[in-house]
Motif scaffolding. Structure first.
Motif, PDB file in Angstrom:
ATOM      1  N   VAL B  28       0.855  -1.199   0.000  1.00  0.00           N
ATOM      2  CA  VAL B  28       0.000   0.000   0.000  1.00  0.00           C
ATOM      3  C   VAL B  28       0.886   1.243   0.000  1.00  0.00           C
ATOM      4  O   VAL B  28       1.936   1.264   0.652  1.00  0.00           O
ATOM      5  N   ARG B  30       0.703   5.665   0.304  1.00  0.00           N
ATOM      6  CA  ARG B  30      -0.086   6.875   0.593  1.00  0.00           C
ATOM      7  C   ARG B  30       0.387   7.990  -0.332  1.00  0.00           C
ATOM      8  O   ARG B  30       1.583   8.187  -0.519  1.00  0.00           O
ATOM      9  N   THR B  55      -8.260   2.680  -1.557  1.00  0.00           N
ATOM     10  CA  THR B  55      -8.978   2.066  -0.442  1.00  0.00           C
ATOM     11  C   THR B  55     -10.339   2.755  -0.277  1.00  0.00           C
ATOM     12  O   THR B  55     -10.496   3.928  -0.599  1.00  0.00           O
ATOM     13  N   ASN B  58     -10.053   5.699   2.582  1.00  0.00           N
ATOM     14  CA  ASN B  58      -9.099   6.795   2.573  1.00  0.00           C
ATOM     15  C   ASN B  58      -8.639   7.043   1.139  1.00  0.00           C
ATOM     16  O   ASN B  58      -7.901   6.239   0.570  1.00  0.00           O
ATOM     17  N   LEU B  61      -4.928   6.536  -0.029  1.00  0.00           N
ATOM     18  CA  LEU B  61      -4.241   5.236   0.078  1.00  0.00           C
ATOM     19  C   LEU B  61      -4.569   4.363  -1.128  1.00  0.00           C
ATOM     20  O   LEU B  61      -5.738   4.133  -1.433  1.00  0.00           O
ATOM     21  N   ARG B  63      -3.813   0.569  -2.902  1.00  0.00           N
ATOM     22  CA  ARG B  63      -3.216  -0.771  -2.855  1.00  0.00           C
ATOM     23  C   ARG B  63      -2.594  -1.054  -4.218  1.00  0.00           C
ATOM     24  O   ARG B  63      -3.273  -0.963  -5.242  1.00  0.00           O
ATOM     25  N   GLU B  84       1.699   0.874   5.464  1.00  0.00           N
ATOM     26  CA  GLU B  84       0.676  -0.150   5.653  1.00  0.00           C
ATOM     27  C   GLU B  84      -0.682   0.520   5.915  1.00  0.00           C
ATOM     28  O   GLU B  84      -0.746   1.574   6.550  1.00  0.00           O
ATOM     29  N   GLU B  85      -1.727  -0.116   5.431  1.00  0.00           N
ATOM     30  CA  GLU B  85      -3.041   0.548   5.450  1.00  0.00           C
ATOM     31  C   GLU B  85      -3.458   0.974   6.855  1.00  0.00           C
ATOM     32  O   GLU B  85      -3.853   2.124   7.069  1.00  0.00           O
ATOM     33  N   ASN B 288     -10.094  -6.441   7.578  1.00  0.00           N
ATOM     34  CA  ASN B 288      -9.993  -5.619   6.368  1.00  0.00           C
ATOM     35  C   ASN B 288      -8.821  -6.028   5.480  1.00  0.00           C
ATOM     36  O   ASN B 288      -8.395  -5.262   4.627  1.00  0.00           O
ATOM     37  N   THR B 290      -5.632  -6.421   6.420  1.00  0.00           N
ATOM     38  CA  THR B 290      -4.546  -5.495   6.758  1.00  0.00           C
ATOM     39  C   THR B 290      -3.702  -6.125   7.864  1.00  0.00           C
ATOM     40  O   THR B 290      -3.891  -7.279   8.217  1.00  0.00           O
TER      41      THR B 290
END
Lengths: 172, 302
Positions: B28, B30, B55, B58, B61, B63, B84-85, B288, B290
């Motif tokens: 992931v 950002r 995602t 958010n 974010l 993937r 990481e998420e 989720n 994650t």
């Protein structure tokens, strides 16, 4: 003028640059006015771009830029980002400062095609035509349809030398 | 997975929990809005044929479906940061407003520091503290790569954080993303389970309590403190909150989290916690897809 034994530059704290030469207490320390004039003259980045930022020296000729207004001096590990090295005759901006503020440059910026940008990013020098001054240039290339500043090159003798620091080099 | 067995009584679906812990973690990134926009970052990834999905909770974010975060132009330009998420949760829960003064008490290597800086629009000030010089070096590299200029980095123990370099005022908000036993990162680093000891849990819980107490003390009345970890251990989560609720002027605040989660637990190994700790949120890996995470939001009342 401060003499050599003055507290001067210290490697463990940040001292804010004096506004102008008349405010200078440490011999040789650049002033905010000089720094703003240099960004403008060399790259066409206008002083207004830094209106909300302060400039600080830690160690000899290492100038940091910080968004904000702390009391000087500040004895901490980092304050904003290292932006310019002023110890040599020709001041040298950092890759990080160019990526952050270089968008506003109108002078001494050279646009590379993406294959040339990849060579530059890997840290290699290359022969390229350039009509302007020799010296430090802002290197840009197109990302998502617009030119984007990538780093600093040194143009001399028909050659663009990559100034990408080892830790930022990458083979794409 | 002996260590994880101690958490079976807390987990809603034990089989799904173990299945998720055995899978590797999605990659992931950002989007760093200090240097670009979400739309430009999308165009840059599309131009390099890098498949991604945004995602649901958010919009910054993404993937990455096949690639690693670092091998592309938008990364090189500091538009993207591998994160990481669930690691992006606490800064969102802290929810800073531009111009505010924030303390990131356990900051290195800086994913949350740089996210906070971006949420402030690179205004105000983020004071980022860590006690490990090697990790501070990584923090500095990340803040500079991402073009952050509103950050001040201090090397010190969060428990004894000094406001002396920053005499203006207390903080508006503080984040304590505490060092912990890290079982929640098992999908990325399976070794965490081998290194796990109950002695470490007890030792680190004392550090966590001290850091969170200091954060409440250093934040103004009416300000917000977020406490987060990547451990499932109640000793390091609800017990820390319970201790600080007693010791410092603060209360637990409700918050919205648009990810599947469960509530904080009020009892563990014979100990009862303040019922308010139910306001904290636990995220398990199977919820989720994650890592695991724990997050609580505190209001400072004095």
């Amino acid at each position: 003028m401060a003499d050599d034994a003055s507290p001067g530059n210290q490697s463990d704290r940040f001292d804010r640059l004096p506004a102008t030469a008349t405010d200078r207490t440490v011999d040789g320390r650049p002033t905010r006015a000089e720094l703003l004039a240099w960004w403008d003259e060399r790259f066409g980045i206008e002083p207004g771009v830094f209106a909300e930022h302060t400039f600080w020296e830690r160690g000899d000729g290492k100038i940091w830029v910080c968004r904000g207004d702390l009391e000087t001096p500040v004895g901490i590990e980092a304050l904003g980002m290292l932006a310019v090295r002023t110890r040599q005759e020709h001041w040298k901006p950092t890759l990080e400062a160019i990526q952050r503020f270089g968008d506003d440059a109108t002078r001494n910026r050279i646009e590379l095609a993406t294959p040339e940008a990849a060579v530059f990013l890997a840290g290699a020098d290359q022969e390229l035509p350039w009509d302007g001054d020799w010296g430090y240039l802002i290197v840009t290339h197109e990302v998502a349809g617009e030119p984007e500043p990538l780093g600093v090159g040194l143009y001399v003798y028909d050659e663009l030398r990559s100034m990408v620091p080892k830790g930022r080099r990458r083979e794409l | 997975m002996n260590v994880l067995e101690r958490y079976e009584p807390l987990v809603d679906d034990v089989e799904a929990f173990y299945d998720a812990c055995r899978r590797s973690l999605p990659s992931v990134v950002r989007v760093n809005t200090i240097k670009t926009t979400v739309e430009r970052a999308k165009r840059a990834l599309a131009a390099e044929d890098i498949a991604f999905e945004v995602t649901e909770w958010n919009p910054t974010l993404f993937r990455l479906l096949d690639d690693q975060p670092g091998a592309n132009w938008p990364y090189v330009h500091g538009w993207l940061h591998g994160q990481e998420e669930v690691s992006a949760v606490p800064a969102r829960v802290l929810d800073p407003d531009p111009g505010e003064r924030i303390w990131d008490a356990c900051a290195a290597p800086g994913s949350k520091t740089t996210q906070l800086a971006a949420l402030l629009g690179d205004t105000g000030l983020v004071v980022a503290t860590d006690n490990n010089l090697g990790r501070i070096s990584a923090l500095r590299s990340n803040t500079e790569r991402l073009g952050v200029t509103n950050v001040a980095v201090t090397a010190e123990d969060a428990r004894t954080h000094s406001l002396k370099p920053f005499p203006q005022a207390e903080y508006d908000r503080a984040l304590v993303d505490a060092p912990c036993s890290c079982e929640g990162t098992v999908r990325k680093n399976p070794d965490v389970l081998e290194d796990w000891t109950v002695e470490h849990v007890e030792g680190i819980a004392s550090v966590q309590k001290g850091a969170l107490r200091r954060a409440v003390q250093a934040t103004r009345e009416g300000g917000t403190v977020v406490y987060s970890t990547c451990t499932f251990a109640p000793e390091e989560n609800e017990a820390v909150l319970d201790h600080v609720l007693d010791a410092e002027p603060c209360r637990i605040e409700p918050f919205d989290l648009p990810l599947e989660h469960t509530s904080g637990v009020t009892a563990w190994h014979g100990k009862q916690f303040d019922p308010a700790v139910q306001g904290a949120k636990r995220i398990y890996p199977h919820h989720n897809d994650t890592g695991g995470f724990f997050c609580a939001r505190l209001a400072v009342t004095g």
